[in-house]
Design an enzyme around this catalytic site. Structure first.
Site, PDB file in Angstrom:
ATOM      1  N   GLU A 164       0.809  -1.223   0.000  1.00  0.00           N
ATOM      2  CA  GLU A 164       0.000   0.000   0.000  1.00  0.00           C
ATOM      3  C   GLU A 164       0.842   1.273   0.000  1.00  0.00           C
ATOM      4  O   GLU A 164       0.816   2.042   0.971  1.00  0.00           O
ATOM      5  CB  GLU A 164      -0.963  -0.002   1.194  1.00  0.00           C
ATOM      6  CG  GLU A 164      -1.921  -1.166   1.182  1.00  0.00           C
ATOM      7  CD  GLU A 164      -3.050  -1.039   2.209  1.00  0.00           C
ATOM      8  OE1 GLU A 164      -3.084  -0.044   2.964  1.00  0.00           O
ATOM      9  OE2 GLU A 164      -3.914  -1.935   2.237  1.00  0.00           O
ATOM     10  N   GLU A 179      -4.995  -8.660   1.056  1.00  0.00           N
ATOM     11  CA  GLU A 179      -5.623  -8.283   2.335  1.00  0.00           C
ATOM     12  C   GLU A 179      -7.117  -8.097   2.130  1.00  0.00           C
ATOM     13  O   GLU A 179      -7.540  -7.498   1.133  1.00  0.00           O
ATOM     14  CB  GLU A 179      -5.082  -6.948   2.881  1.00  0.00           C
ATOM     15  CG  GLU A 179      -3.732  -7.032   3.520  1.00  0.00           C
ATOM     16  CD  GLU A 179      -3.274  -5.686   4.095  1.00  0.00           C
ATOM     17  OE1 GLU A 179      -4.128  -4.864   4.472  1.00  0.00           O
ATOM     18  OE2 GLU A 179      -2.056  -5.485   4.143  1.00  0.00           O
TER      19      GLU A 179
HETATM   20  C1  FCB Z   1      -4.262  -1.976   5.579  1.00  0.00           C
HETATM   21  C2  FCB Z   1      -2.855  -2.260   6.079  1.00  0.00           C
HETATM   22  C3  FCB Z   1      -2.799  -3.271   7.179  1.00  0.00           C
HETATM   23  C4  FCB Z   1      -3.938  -3.117   8.161  1.00  0.00           C
HETATM   24  C5  FCB Z   1      -5.258  -3.047   7.438  1.00  0.00           C
HETATM   25  C6  FCB Z   1      -6.448  -2.926   8.345  1.00  0.00           C
HETATM   26  O1  FCB Z   1      -4.307  -0.700   5.028  1.00  0.00           O
HETATM   27  O2  FCB Z   1      -2.045  -2.686   5.011  1.00  0.00           O
HETATM   28  O3  FCB Z   1      -1.545  -3.184   7.800  1.00  0.00           O
HETATM   29  O4  FCB Z   1      -3.713  -2.022   8.958  1.00  0.00           O
HETATM   30  O5  FCB Z   1      -5.260  -1.973   6.540  1.00  0.00           O
END
Ligand code: FCB
Length: 471
Positions: A168, A373
């Site tokens: 990210e 994620e």
């Molecule tokens: C993302 C991050 C991760 C975590 C989630 C909830 O943006 O990559 O580390 O904090 O959100």
């Protein structure tokens, strides 16, 4: 009735994800030096409750038990990140063997349990020395990153196949240097744009450095959090607001990475801040490197409308206040999309994930996708029997996995899914107040308790078939 089994392709990766600063602890052990997140979390007022990652969930010492738990749950992959300042404390020079050895032990433990390691080189924890030298707005940081990538590639390339350069980069650049709600906490709009470019360059240089050091079978990618932006109405001004946010959230990374360009509309929208002369000859070719996969992180969609001059509108974009990260798009209002919300206040909407997968299947044909994620925070608590029942999280995972399956059925090449997160952990500026884990952590005792959702997810992982959530 026909058999309505929702079956995933064989070989689909069933994973969970974490990040070094959020779980490891042992912040000053074996030669590790502070990263920007150590400095930020120790600065009063920056993190809720004054929480820090000093101890986190003590994964540095408990990794073997944590891997055992992953295996018991039935995971086939695990995404973690390497702490740069554990491996290369000053951000320069040779690797520290004790730091490397920790990751070797972790990876060997994973492999012994049949779990595929997925390594992310950078999940936001820049060595403080490099921030002091200018941080991501400073070009040399990209060169430093490539050197660090080569060190890790040489040390661990024999045992890791899945490599991600950055996690990210949008958060690193825009939350870190414009909004100031993430480390290093600067609020300088142009610094965020410079940071974004140098993160892109860092990715490209690191990808080349890795290709030169790791075996050919290695799969290289990057994990992005593209915004799934929707205009509030189909009014031209709202559609244009969505275009601006798409440029700043997503295309500022995907256009150079995939197509070797910065889009004209992005350059025009930010022209008052910079002429982008920090992009040097050859940079775009360096950034556009062949990728083996694209990692997508998705939580919730983004709903926007245009603000007329002088008009005020809702500004909560879900990133926790601070200055605006949306440099060059200040006349945009952010709305809460309809639907249920998680403990973060984020709307639960799996159609956003489906749309995102369809978008990248179209934008990057032939490039395999991974959900690196996806998950939700809820206010979990053990009941009187010590069980943690979290039906909302199971429903969230169920809905999003169904969306992934639908995309696969439409022909999108999705290779795996990593839920965020394996266990409760340090949720950045929210400290330990938000629990994203499939496994509950009782912080004082560091006891791990798999939540009901973890058991459910394990059954899905074992059979490769989506299970109905327990009632
Ligand atoms: C993302 C991050 C991760 C975590 C989630 C909830 O943006 O990559 O580390 O904090 O959100």
């Amino acid at each position: 009735m026909t058999d309505a089994k929702v079956t995933f392709p064989s070989g689909f990766l069933w994973g969970a994800a974490t990040a070094a600063y959020q779980i490891e602890g042992a912040a000053a052990k074996d030669g590790r030096t502070p990263s920007i997140w150590d400095t930020f979390s120790h600065t009063p007022g920056k993190v809720l409750g004054g929480d820090t990652g000093d101890t986190a969930v003590d994964h540095y010492h408990r990794f073997a038990d944590d891997v055992k738990l992953m295996a018991e749950l039935g995971l086939t992959a695990y995404r973690f990140s390497v702490s740069w300042s554990r491996v290369q404390p000053t951000g320069r020079g040779p690797a520290v063997q004790r730091g490397i050895d920790f990751y070797k032990r972790l990876i060997d433990e994973l492999l012994a349990h049949g779990i595929a390691p997925s390594l992310t080189l950078y999940h936001w924890d820049l060595p403080q020395e490099l921030e002091d030298a200018g941080g991501w707005p400073h070009r040399d940081t990209a060169v430093r990153f490539a050197e660090y990538a080569a060190l890790v590639g040489e040390a661990l390339g024999d045992r890791v196949e899945l490599w991600s350069t950055l996690n990210e980069p949008w958060c690193s650049a825009f939350l870190g240097y414009a909004a100031g709600v993430h480390a290093p906490g600067r609020t300088v709009p142009v610094a965020a744009l410079r940071a974004a470019h140098h993160l892109n360059l860092a990715h490209g240089l690191a990808a080349q450095a890795l290709r030169a050091t790791v075996p050919a079978r290695a799969q290289l990618g990057i994990c992005l959090n593209p915004a799934q932006v929707r205009p509030l109405t189909d009014d031209a001004a709202d559609v244009d607001a969505a275009r601006r946010i798409d440029a700043l959230a997503t295309r500022v990374f995907t256009s150079p990475l995939l197509f070797g360009r910065y889009d004209e509309d992005l350059l025009a929208d930010t022209a008052k801040l910079t002429d982008w002369s920090f992009v040097r000859e050859g940079d775009l070719a360096n950034i556009r490197q062949p990728l083996d996969f694209l990692g997508l992180n998705y939580y919730t969609p983004t709903l926007v409308s245009a603000l007329a001059d002088g008009e005020e509108g809702p500004r909560d974009d879900g990133h926790g206040g601070g200055a605006s990260p949306w440099v060059g798009a200040e006349r945009v209002a952010f709305h809460q999309p309809p639907g249920e919300r998680t403990a973060m206040g984020w709307t639960v909407d799996p159609t956003g994930l489906y749309d995102l997968l369809k978008r990248f299947a179209a934008d990057a044909p032939g490039l395999p996708l991974l959900i690196t994620e996806n998950g939700a925070a809820y206010d979990d608590k053990p009941d009187a029997d010590g069980q943690v029942n979290d039906p909302e999280r199971t429903a969230y995972l169920h809905g999003h996995l169904a969306a992934v399956h639908r995309a696969i059925a439409d022909g999108v090449d999705v290779r795996g899914y990593f839920l965020w997160s394996l266990m409760d952990n340090f949720e950045w500026a929210y400290g330990y107040s938000k629990r994203f884990g499939a496994v509950y952590v009782d912080y004082p005792s560091q006891t791990r308790i798999p939540k009901q959702s973890a058991r459910w997810y394990g059954r899905v992982a074992r059979g490769g078939v989506l299970q109905e959530p327990p009632r």
